[in-house]
Write an enzyme that holds these catalytic residues in place. Structure first.
Site, PDB file in Angstrom:
ATOM      1  N   SER A 124       0.836  -1.201   0.000  1.00 17.94           N
ATOM      2  CA  SER A 124       0.000   0.000   0.000  1.00 17.94           C
ATOM      3  C   SER A 124       0.867   1.246   0.000  1.00 17.94           C
ATOM      4  O   SER A 124       1.965   1.258   0.564  1.00 17.94           O
ATOM      5  CB  SER A 124      -0.854  -0.022   1.263  1.00 17.94           C
ATOM      6  OG  SER A 124      -1.438   1.231   1.479  1.00 17.94           O
ATOM      7  N   TYR A 149      -2.122  -1.040  10.862  1.00 18.62           N
ATOM      8  CA  TYR A 149      -2.369  -1.601   9.524  1.00 18.62           C
ATOM      9  C   TYR A 149      -1.185  -1.295   8.605  1.00 18.62           C
ATOM     10  O   TYR A 149      -0.634  -2.183   7.944  1.00 18.62           O
ATOM     11  CB  TYR A 149      -3.671  -1.026   8.923  1.00 18.62           C
ATOM     12  CG  TYR A 149      -3.778  -1.279   7.442  1.00 18.62           C
ATOM     13  CD1 TYR A 149      -4.049  -2.542   6.943  1.00 18.62           C
ATOM     14  CD2 TYR A 149      -3.558  -0.238   6.515  1.00 18.62           C
ATOM     15  CE1 TYR A 149      -4.118  -2.775   5.570  1.00 18.62           C
ATOM     16  CE2 TYR A 149      -3.628  -0.459   5.153  1.00 18.62           C
ATOM     17  CZ  TYR A 149      -3.903  -1.732   4.679  1.00 18.62           C
ATOM     18  OH  TYR A 149      -3.958  -1.957   3.321  1.00 18.62           O
ATOM     19  N   LYS A 153       1.897  -3.741   6.584  1.00 22.00           N
ATOM     20  CA  LYS A 153       2.327  -3.725   5.177  1.00 22.00           C
ATOM     21  C   LYS A 153       3.838  -3.498   5.097  1.00 22.00           C
ATOM     22  O   LYS A 153       4.540  -4.142   4.314  1.00 22.00           O
ATOM     23  CB  LYS A 153       1.587  -2.628   4.403  1.00 22.00           C
ATOM     24  CG  LYS A 153       0.104  -2.874   4.258  1.00 22.00           C
ATOM     25  CD  LYS A 153      -0.179  -4.106   3.409  1.00 22.00           C
ATOM     26  CE  LYS A 153      -1.653  -4.455   3.367  1.00 22.00           C
ATOM     27  NZ  LYS A 153      -1.931  -5.749   2.765  1.00 22.00           N
TER      28      LYS A 153
END
Ligand code: NAD
Ligand code: UFG
Length: 337
Positions: A124, A149, A153
């Site tokens: 991302s 989150y 990644k």
């Protein structure tokens, strides 16, 4: 030789399954339906007019993965499965680390064991964090992320990098997505978030259909052309096609690579509202409220590496993204229910 798609019933996964199948790839799909519905799978099968093996399986289930690799000849994995709600990740970080990081480690071990050492991973733009100026380039420093989150990644990218260093047969292509929106042109598959959407586009379309009252615009005092946040919105079908190119690249190369998938153009929140209203002849009532914590003013890609390495470029513009979102939303006011 087949491609295993983890999280293949989710928003991006389902669109990618359609494009892969249409391009003639043999595919195997895995999902635990944590954030998707069997109806999405049924519609994908209907769209591609063909069948493929599906496993209801969790990527943390080593035994289940072993069985999938044993029963199929898998050469490469496209790894979408994971949790993705930024706000939720702040409240239940361990779930995010267990699912995303732990799940990916379990998956990589099962792959290594089966001699399958090629992965295309859903990373991302969030890994670029708060400190880099747009356009964001792959060689900029990453890791200054603002939530668990984003950290999953970043950690997974690093883990895959270490894995590729430890074993020269491994390939990991980390695709850094910008903001996927839109839906398949048929209007039969699209984004179906649970509850009140966190992201802008599903919020806009649910206001337009009357399911939600008014859109809160988070901040109108950013240093942008109209004061609202600027993002790089990319049509989900363009994104899916980017995976096809990445897959072909992974089959021919080894080693670790990070590649942006974006359009290179930024639109503000107000730009997107206006484009949606104009493309679809609908109204999107909205109001201004305070900034959302962790949001940056501007985030858009330099997409040139994807064009250079993969020969891929986004082709669909903002109007098409708005029209396709609305077709999906108006044909399916209650999503896959
Ligand atoms: P999604 O939630 O629609 O799809 C993810 C799928 O993975 C779901 O079908 C879910 O049921 C499944 N899943 C979750 N945990 C699993 C597990 N442990 N085992 C098996 N299946 C599991 O999300 P999406 O928007 O399609 O995103 C796909 C990937 O792309 C995610 O990894 C996400 O973090 C990443 N990504 C998404 C965006 C975005 O804005 N949508 C942006 C950047 C990156
Ligand atoms: N926004 C609003 N109102 C809303 C929702 C969003 O004004 O109700 C604004 C945000 O402040 C931001 C823009 O709309 O300026 C886009 O917000 P999104 O939540 O749609 O997307 P983000 O850029 O915040 O985050 C998304 C994904 C992340 C991913 C990131 C980078 O949700 O998972 O893109 O790829 F990490």
């Amino acid at each position: 030789m087949a491609v295993l798609i983890t999280g293949g019933c989710g928003y991006i996964g389902s669109h990618t399954v359609v494009e892969l199948k249409n391009a003639g790839f043999d595919i195997v799909v895995l999902d635990n339906f944590y954030n998707s519905k069997p109806e999405a799978l049924r519609r994908v099968r209907e769209l591609v007019k063909g069948d493929f093996p599906f496993y209801e399986c969790d990527i943390r289930d080593a035994e289940g993965l072993r069985r999938i690799f044993k029963e199929n000849s898998i050469e490469v994995v496209i790894h979408f499965a994971g949790l993705k709600a930024v706000g939720e990740s702040v409240t239940i970080p361990l779930e995010y680390f267990e699912n995303n990081v732990g799940g990916t480690v379990t998956l990589c071990k099962a792959m290594s064991e089966a001699g399958c050492k090629k992965m295309v991973f859903s990373s991302s733009a969030t890994v670029y964090g708060m400190n880099n100026p747009s356009p964001l380039k792959e060689d900029m420093p990453v890791g200054a992320v603002t939530n668990p989150y984003g950290r999953t990644k970043y950690f997974i990218e690093e883990i895959l990098g270490d894995l590729c260093k430890s074993d020269s047969e491994w390939t990991a292509v980390c695709l850094r997505y910008f903001n996927p929106i839109g839906a398949h042109q048929s209007g039969t598959i699209g984004e179906d978030p649970n509850g009140i959407p966190n992201n802008l586009m599903p919020y806009i379309s649910q206001v337009a259909i009357g399911k939600l009252d008014k859109l809160p615009v988070f901040g109108n005092d950013y240093d942008t052309h109209d004061g609202t946040g600027v993002r790089d919105y990319i049509h989900v079908v363009d994104l899916a096609l980017g995976h096809l190119r990445a897959l072909e690249y992974a089959l021919e190369h080894t080693g670790w690579e990070a590649i942006n998938l974006g359009t290179g153009t930024g639109y503000s929140v107000l730009d997107l509202i206006n484009a949606f209203e104009k493309a679809n002849g609908v109204r999107v009532p909205h109001y201004f409220t305070s900034r959302r914590e962790g949001d940056v003013a501007v985030c858009y890609s330099d997409p040139s590496k994807a064009e250079r390495l993969l020969g891929w470029k986004a082709a669909r513009g903002i109007e098409e993204m708005c029209r396709d979102t609305w077709r999906w939303q108006s044909k399916n006011p209650r999503g896959y229910e």
